[in-house]
Design an enzyme around this catalytic site. Structure first.
Site, mmCIF file in Angstrom:
data_model
loop_
_atom_site.group_PDB
_atom_site.id
_atom_site.type_symbol
_atom_site.label_atom_id
_atom_site.label_comp_id
_atom_site.label_asym_id
_atom_site.label_seq_id
_atom_site.Cartn_x
_atom_site.Cartn_y
_atom_site.Cartn_z
ATOM 1 N N ASP A 67 0.837 -1.195 0.000
ATOM 2 C CA ASP A 67 0.000 0.000 0.000
ATOM 3 C C ASP A 67 0.874 1.247 0.000
ATOM 4 O OD1 ASP A 67 -2.243 -1.583 0.175
ATOM 5 O OD2 ASP A 67 -2.578 -1.237 2.318
ATOM 6 N N MET A 68 0.357 2.315 -0.555
ATOM 7 C CA MET A 68 1.093 3.566 -0.614
ATOM 8 C C MET A 68 1.602 3.983 0.767
ATOM 9 S SD MET A 68 -0.276 7.350 -1.739
ATOM 10 C CE MET A 68 -1.219 7.520 -0.219
#
Length: 220
Positions: A67-68
């Site tokens: 995930d970012m």
């Protein structure tokens, strides 16, 4: 994945690449929090880890994602053979991953197991939620490391690789990950970053099959 709200501004960190290991088949990198693994939709989301890597290693191929908002160990392939080999390891759950997280509240037990099926929450995507009828199996083992001023530091061991698995599972047991813009609320959300880090990744090398473990120091 980027947060599903119009006020979000993508401001990836301007930090040099942190290469953990490189050889003729593999490239291991410590991804910083706030940087997309792959491009998002639109030119404003073009800056990402794989694009930065391809500037230095044009042959690099994607294997998996973080995930970012999550930092830590990511593996990329440098040949199509390595990409296939590593992809099968992830698919067959032969890789072993360990994460460190800081969560809201003081966790009473020393360890535990979470078995809650997950599926995308379509009206609110990319959010995920628990659904016992249509969700895909998702299991996480966890171990408490220490309690810190009303929060708890934990080591998480995902047995499956569902999107947002650790974030949803922690929220579901009443201990959301600190700084989570999707699943934390109130003071648990008021932290400078998502307190989730991919600390280690164990895999077999595509050339010969030897087991290797790669680690990145926890930054919080």
């Amino acid at each position: 994945m980027t947060p599903p709200n119009t006020s979000f501004t993508y401001a990836p960190p301007d930090t040099p690449l942190d290469i953990l290991h490189e050889d003729h088949e593999l490239l291991l990198v410590n991804k910083p929090a706030g940087l997309l693994s792959v491009p998002g939709k639109g030119e404003h989301l073009a800056d990402c880890l794989i694009a930065r890597l391809q500037a230095a290693f044009p042959e690099v191929l994607l294997v998996h994602r973080l995930d970012m908002d999550t930092s830590g160990v990511m593996v990329f392939a440098r040949t199509p053979h390595a990409q296939r080999h590593l992809g099968l390891q992830f698919e067959k759950r032969h890789t072993k991953k360990a994460y460190v997280a800081r969560v809201w509240g003081e966790v009473a037990e020393a360890s535990g197991h979470i078995d809650l099926p997950l599926i995308v929450d379509w009206p609110n995507r990319p959010l995920q939620h628990v659904n016992h009828e249509t969700g895909k199996p998702a299991q996480t083992d966890w171990r408490r490391l220490r309690v810190e001023d009303g929060t708890t530091r934990m080591r998480l061991f995902p047995k499956t690789g569902r999107s947002h698995q650790l974030r949803v599972h922690m929220r579901e047991i009443g201990h959301p990950i600190l700084g989570d813009p999707f699943y934390a609320t109130g003071p648990a959300r008021d932290f400078p970053r998502l307190m989730l880090h991919a600390e280690s990744l164990k895999l077999r090398h595509p050339d010969g099959g030897i087991g290797m473990t790669f680690r990145a120091k926890v930054p919080f």
